[in-house]
Scaffold this motif. Structure first.
Motif, PDB file in Angstrom:
ATOM      1  N   ILE A 288      75.365  42.286 103.719  1.00  0.00           N
ATOM      2  CA  ILE A 288      74.789  42.782 102.454  1.00  0.00           C
ATOM      3  C   ILE A 288      74.050  41.631 101.752  1.00  0.00           C
ATOM      4  O   ILE A 288      72.907  41.773 101.305  1.00  0.00           O
ATOM      5  N   ALA A 289      74.710  40.482 101.694  1.00  0.00           N
ATOM      6  CA  ALA A 289      74.111  39.318 101.017  1.00  0.00           C
ATOM      7  C   ALA A 289      72.773  38.964 101.673  1.00  0.00           C
ATOM      8  O   ALA A 289      71.786  38.694 100.983  1.00  0.00           O
ATOM      9  N   GLU A 290      72.740  38.995 103.013  1.00  0.00           N
ATOM     10  CA  GLU A 290      71.500  38.624 103.707  1.00  0.00           C
ATOM     11  C   GLU A 290      70.373  39.624 103.442  1.00  0.00           C
ATOM     12  O   GLU A 290      69.214  39.237 103.322  1.00  0.00           O
ATOM     13  N   ILE A 291      70.730  40.894 103.341  1.00  0.00           N
ATOM     14  CA  ILE A 291      69.686  41.902 103.089  1.00  0.00           C
ATOM     15  C   ILE A 291      69.123  41.767 101.676  1.00  0.00           C
ATOM     16  O   ILE A 291      67.914  41.876 101.469  1.00  0.00           O
ATOM     17  N   ILE A 292      70.012  41.519 100.707  1.00  0.00           N
ATOM     18  CA  ILE A 292      69.512  41.524  99.314  1.00  0.00           C
ATOM     19  C   ILE A 292      68.825  40.212  98.917  1.00  0.00           C
ATOM     20  O   ILE A 292      68.076  40.185  97.958  1.00  0.00           O
ATOM     21  N   ASN A 293      69.074  39.150  99.669  1.00  0.00           N
ATOM     22  CA  ASN A 293      68.440  37.874  99.325  1.00  0.00           C
ATOM     23  C   ASN A 293      67.019  37.793  99.887  1.00  0.00           C
ATOM     24  O   ASN A 293      66.773  38.241 100.997  1.00  0.00           O
ATOM     25  N   LYS A 294      66.108  37.282  99.085  1.00  0.00           N
ATOM     26  CA  LYS A 294      64.732  37.032  99.562  1.00  0.00           C
ATOM     27  C   LYS A 294      64.252  35.730  98.921  1.00  0.00           C
ATOM     28  O   LYS A 294      64.802  35.293  97.912  1.00  0.00           O
ATOM     29  N   LYS A 295      63.229  35.134  99.481  1.00  0.00           N
ATOM     30  CA  LYS A 295      62.641  33.904  98.905  1.00  0.00           C
ATOM     31  C   LYS A 295      62.281  34.144  97.437  1.00  0.00           C
ATOM     32  O   LYS A 295      61.827  35.221  97.092  1.00  0.00           O
ATOM     33  N   GLY A 296      62.502  33.166  96.603  1.00  0.00           N
ATOM     34  CA  GLY A 296      62.110  33.300  95.204  1.00  0.00           C
ATOM     35  C   GLY A 296      63.255  33.765  94.321  1.00  0.00           C
ATOM     36  O   GLY A 296      63.124  33.846  93.107  1.00  0.00           O
ATOM     37  N   GLY A 297      64.383  34.078  94.931  1.00  0.00           N
ATOM     38  CA  GLY A 297      65.577  34.446  94.167  1.00  0.00           C
ATOM     39  C   GLY A 297      65.515  35.858  93.607  1.00  0.00           C
ATOM     40  O   GLY A 297      64.520  36.567  93.779  1.00  0.00           O
ATOM     41  N   PHE A 298      66.588  36.249  92.946  1.00  0.00           N
ATOM     42  CA  PHE A 298      66.655  37.619  92.408  1.00  0.00           C
ATOM     43  C   PHE A 298      67.658  37.718  91.266  1.00  0.00           C
ATOM     44  O   PHE A 298      68.495  36.829  91.089  1.00  0.00           O
ATOM     45  N   ASP A 299      67.514  38.814  90.506  1.00  0.00           N
ATOM     46  CA  ASP A 299      68.496  39.152  89.473  1.00  0.00           C
ATOM     47  C   ASP A 299      69.348  40.295  89.990  1.00  0.00           C
ATOM     48  O   ASP A 299      68.818  41.341  90.395  1.00  0.00           O
ATOM     49  N   LEU A 300      70.659  40.097  89.990  1.00  0.00           N
ATOM     50  CA  LEU A 300      71.588  41.150  90.404  1.00  0.00           C
ATOM     51  C   LEU A 300      72.049  41.863  89.133  1.00  0.00           C
ATOM     52  O   LEU A 300      72.757  41.289  88.312  1.00  0.00           O
ATOM     53  N   ILE A 301      71.591  43.109  88.968  1.00  0.00           N
ATOM     54  CA  ILE A 301      71.852  43.855  87.734  1.00  0.00           C
ATOM     55  C   ILE A 301      72.867  44.939  88.031  1.00  0.00           C
ATOM     56  O   ILE A 301      72.614  45.819  88.856  1.00  0.00           O
TER      57      ILE A 301
END
Ligand code: AVI
Length: 322
Positions: free
Chosen positions: A67-80
């Motif tokens: 799950i972590a690998e799928i949701i992570n992308k270059k440039g980072g993200f906000d987990l809401i």
């Protein structure tokens, strides 16, 4: 019967009036959740019969790396996270994201400020590396203002199969609201309780200890307290049904006798025939075909899904359909 008051002091008053003067009678399940209702729901989640919580925890523990690998992308993200609660299940994923040294912020949203502050404090102790920004509010308001407090790629988390408390048309509207707040890069991670042995479902919503009964009857207790009513909760039974064809579990309160109840604040007297029901909640169970249909209606598509060891529960990852 009295004529409908033209002014109500609150949506609660209006909804109670509408529900108890309708035929058949109903009350909205969202009103179960006052302070007492929240505590009873915590107890439900800890009951052995209420399999949903452990299934979702099992999924997050088993698939956290994927799950972590799928949701992570270059440039980072906000987990809401919408309806974050105590964050028990989310912490499994948060820990994994921190261990993988991914660049992300955690933005939990909940209707209760005290729940959010407790979550923030527990995260400071347990996973101090996380950048947390709490936000108090309803799902609806929050989605409207999402762009104001998140300007990175978004991963929206909705756990607990909360969507199951909505009729399909309202579930589509809810998903559509989320979809409208998403860009092509964003993701939605959401839990859906699955169709299974009907007895397993009935047991989850009709536990022997009576916690779910008290949870359901909290609607009446709350009307007594807030609207100066005189419901005798012993005069009603908690009743659960499950239709394996539609996948809909329904909760009712059934009047054991002919009775009249005064709701003074609404200037209303409600008559019940013996064995007349009040419909109080639906807890929808799903399969892939129905989830695919809901997603399509809302302009989303399923990217992938994860299930627990018993195939009781699934978490789906959705993308915006382009
Ligand atoms: C919050 N919601 C997903 C719960 C459910 O399973 O429908 C509420 C609940 N009602 C009875 N038990 C739990």
């Amino acid at each position: 019967m009295k004529t409908t008051p033209t002014t109500f002091q609150s949506a609660f008053e209006e909804d109670v009036y509408k529900g108890l003067t309708s035929f058949p009678k109903y009350l909205l399940s969202k009103y179960i959740y006052d302070e007492k209702g929240d505590k009873l729901f915590q107890q439900i989640m800890a009951m052995p019969e209420y399999y949903l919580t452990n299934c979702e925890l099992n999924i997050l523990k088993k698939h956290k790396s994927a799950i972590a690998e799928i949701i992570n992308k270059k440039g980072g993200f906000d987990l809401i996270e919408l309806g974050a609660g105590d964050g028990k299940k989310t912490k499994v994923l948060l820990k994994e994201l921190v261990d993988k040294e991914y660049d992300f912020n955690y933005l939990p949203i909940d209707i209760s400020q005290s729940v959010l502050e407790e979550l923030e404090n527990s995260l400071k102790n347990e996973i101090p590396e996380i950048n947390v920004k709490i936000q108090q509010g309803t799902y609806f308001k929050t989605l409207e203002n999402l762009a104001d407090y998140s300007n990175r790629r978004k991963v929206i988390l909705v756990l607990g199969s909360n969507i199951g408390n909505l009729l399909h048309e309202n579930a589509i509207e809810f998903l559509r609201n989320i979809q409208e707040a998403m860009t092509a890069e964003d993701m939605l991670f959401m839990g859906f309780d699955q169709k299974k042995d009907p007895q397993k479902i009935l047991d989850a919503y009709n536990d022997a200890t009576g916690i779910t009964e008290a949870f359901n009857k909290n609607l009446l207790t709350r009307i007594n307290k807030e609207l100066d009513a005189d419901f005798n909760t012993d005069n009603f039974i908690h009743w659960e049904t499950y239709d394996p064809e539609s996948g809909t579990a329904k909760s009712f309160l059934v009047s054991k006798e002919n009775q009249k109840v005064a709701i003074n604040k609404l200037d209303l007297e409600v008559s019940f025939d013996a064995w007349e029901s009040i419909h109080t909640e639906i807890s929808q169970k799903y399969d892939d075909a129905v989830v695919e249909w809901l997603a399509k209606e809302a302009g989303l598509e399923i990217q992938t899904s994860f299930q627990d060891n018993n195939n009781y529960y699934k978490n789906y990852i959705f993308r915006k359909k382009m």
